[in-house]
Motif scaffolding. Structure first.
Motif, mmCIF file in Angstrom:
data_model
loop_
_atom_site.group_PDB
_atom_site.id
_atom_site.type_symbol
_atom_site.label_atom_id
_atom_site.label_comp_id
_atom_site.label_asym_id
_atom_site.label_seq_id
_atom_site.Cartn_x
_atom_site.Cartn_y
_atom_site.Cartn_z
ATOM 1 N N ALA A 87 0.749 -1.325 0.041
ATOM 2 C CA ALA A 87 -0.132 -0.143 -0.062
ATOM 3 C C ALA A 87 0.840 1.191 -0.019
ATOM 4 C CB ALA A 87 -1.018 -0.049 1.035
ATOM 5 N N ALA A 88 1.849 1.233 0.762
ATOM 6 C CA ALA A 88 2.876 2.532 0.934
ATOM 7 C C ALA A 88 3.563 2.593 -0.469
ATOM 8 C CB ALA A 88 3.900 2.315 1.971
ATOM 9 N N LEU A 89 3.906 1.633 -1.182
ATOM 10 C CA LEU A 89 4.610 1.701 -2.287
ATOM 11 C C LEU A 89 3.673 2.221 -3.443
ATOM 12 C CD1 LEU A 89 6.582 -1.723 -2.353
ATOM 13 C CD2 LEU A 89 7.755 0.638 -2.512
ATOM 14 N N ARG A 90 2.407 1.713 -3.511
ATOM 15 C CA ARG A 90 1.391 2.269 -4.609
ATOM 16 C C ARG A 90 1.141 3.619 -4.315
ATOM 17 N NH1 ARG A 90 -2.248 -3.343 -3.810
ATOM 18 N NH2 ARG A 90 -1.247 -4.402 -5.437
ATOM 19 N N ARG A 91 1.305 4.153 -3.177
ATOM 20 C CA ARG A 91 1.033 5.654 -2.752
ATOM 21 C C ARG A 91 2.192 6.433 -3.454
ATOM 22 N NH1 ARG A 91 -0.448 4.200 2.641
ATOM 23 N NH2 ARG A 91 1.513 4.933 3.285
ATOM 24 N N VAL A 92 3.256 5.934 -3.474
ATOM 25 C CA VAL A 92 4.454 6.646 -3.940
ATOM 26 C C VAL A 92 5.059 6.535 -5.293
ATOM 27 C CG1 VAL A 92 4.989 7.268 -1.503
ATOM 28 C CG2 VAL A 92 6.189 5.329 -2.689
ATOM 29 N N ILE A 93 4.873 5.344 -5.861
ATOM 30 C CA ILE A 93 5.776 5.187 -7.042
ATOM 31 C C ILE A 93 4.752 4.042 -7.936
ATOM 32 C CG2 ILE A 93 7.067 3.210 -6.064
ATOM 33 C CD1 ILE A 93 9.365 4.465 -7.847
ATOM 34 N N PRO A 94 4.660 4.262 -9.356
ATOM 35 C CA PRO A 94 4.029 3.128 -10.023
ATOM 36 C C PRO A 94 4.745 2.087 -10.010
ATOM 37 C CG PRO A 94 4.499 5.404 -11.329
ATOM 38 C CD PRO A 94 5.003 5.486 -10.142
ATOM 39 N N HIS A 95 4.006 0.956 -10.337
ATOM 40 C CA HIS A 95 4.733 -0.609 -10.310
ATOM 41 C C HIS A 95 5.613 -0.543 -11.831
ATOM 42 C CE1 HIS A 95 2.387 -2.128 -13.412
ATOM 43 N NE2 HIS A 95 1.212 -1.670 -13.058
ATOM 44 N N ASP A 96 6.381 -1.586 -11.553
ATOM 45 C CA ASP A 96 7.384 -1.837 -12.818
ATOM 46 C C ASP A 96 6.901 -3.469 -13.163
ATOM 47 O OD1 ASP A 96 8.678 0.722 -12.995
ATOM 48 O OD2 ASP A 96 10.374 -0.169 -11.847
ATOM 49 N N LEU A 97 5.530 -3.492 -13.304
ATOM 50 C CA LEU A 97 5.458 -5.021 -13.677
ATOM 51 C C LEU A 97 5.533 -5.293 -15.133
ATOM 52 C CD1 LEU A 97 2.293 -5.542 -11.213
ATOM 53 C CD2 LEU A 97 4.500 -6.511 -11.037
#
Length: 209
Positions: free
Chosen positions: A96-106
């Protein structure tokens, strides 16, 4: 690579009895060491930068995303009040914290950015079940966000420790007064750290905002 082990607390024994670690949602020290976690070129710089930026209190988790040159791309912090030693719960909080601050690299075939976790807690530098749960949570959150799983760092009253690497220091600690970002950059320059350039530049950009 060796780890110290903290004696089990009453709460950790209770969690084990209730099945808190029964599902395997924590990583033992040997599993973490064998996972091929990339080494930080300058862990003190990363630790000091996160400490200055997020001014952590006990139970604060700080997740940072670094580019291939170890420059800070994004970071977030939150207080985890529940010490459940369940990696699934910690994974969800980190994701949840990652999704708030940076787009994914999938969409990338191979991850190019690395996530590093620093957790401010009681006790000393020895591994605990709670650390194992954070390690599991970090690894799984990185997989789900398309990142490489990086170092897990504890911040305690005795200082900081990169678990699994045997590297650490006395400052900053959980009791340290955070330095201003500009002061931290000046200190890195004065020490003439060989790898300070990338992360120091990131700190300068952050301080200028």
């Amino acid at each position: 690579m060796t780890f110290g082990f903290a004696p089990p607390s009453t709460s950790s024994l209770a969690n084990a009895t209730r099945g808190g670690s029964r599902h395997g949602r924590l990583l033992e020290p040997g599993e973490w060491s064998a996972a091929g976690i990339p080494l930080l070129r300058n862990p003190r710089e990363v630790v000091s930068g996160l400490h200055s930026r997020h001014t952590p209190e006990l139970s604060t988790a700080m997740i940072a995303v670094l580019d291939p040159e170890e420059r800070l791309v994004a970071s977030a912090s939150f207080v985890q009040r529940s010490a459940s030693a369940d990696g699934w719960e910690y994974r969800n909080a980190l994701l949840a914290a990652l999704r708030r601050v940076i787009p994914h690299d999938l969409r990338l075939r191979t991850p190019v950015r690395t996530a590093v976790l620093m957790y401010c807690r009681e006790g000393d530098e020895r591994w605990t079940e709670e650390d194992g749960a954070w390690m599991w949570g970090l690894r799984d959150a990185c997989t789900l966000h398309g990142l490489r799983c990086g170092a897990y760092i504890t911040l305690t009253r005795t200082g900081w420790q990169v678990l699994g690497e045997g590297r650490g220091g006395r400052r900053p600690s959980s009791d340290s007064r955070p330095e201003r970002l500009g002061d931290a950059v000046a200190e890195f320059a004065a020490l003439n750290l060989s790898t300070a350039g990338g992360a120091a530049e990131a700190l300068r950009r952050t301080a200028a905002r």
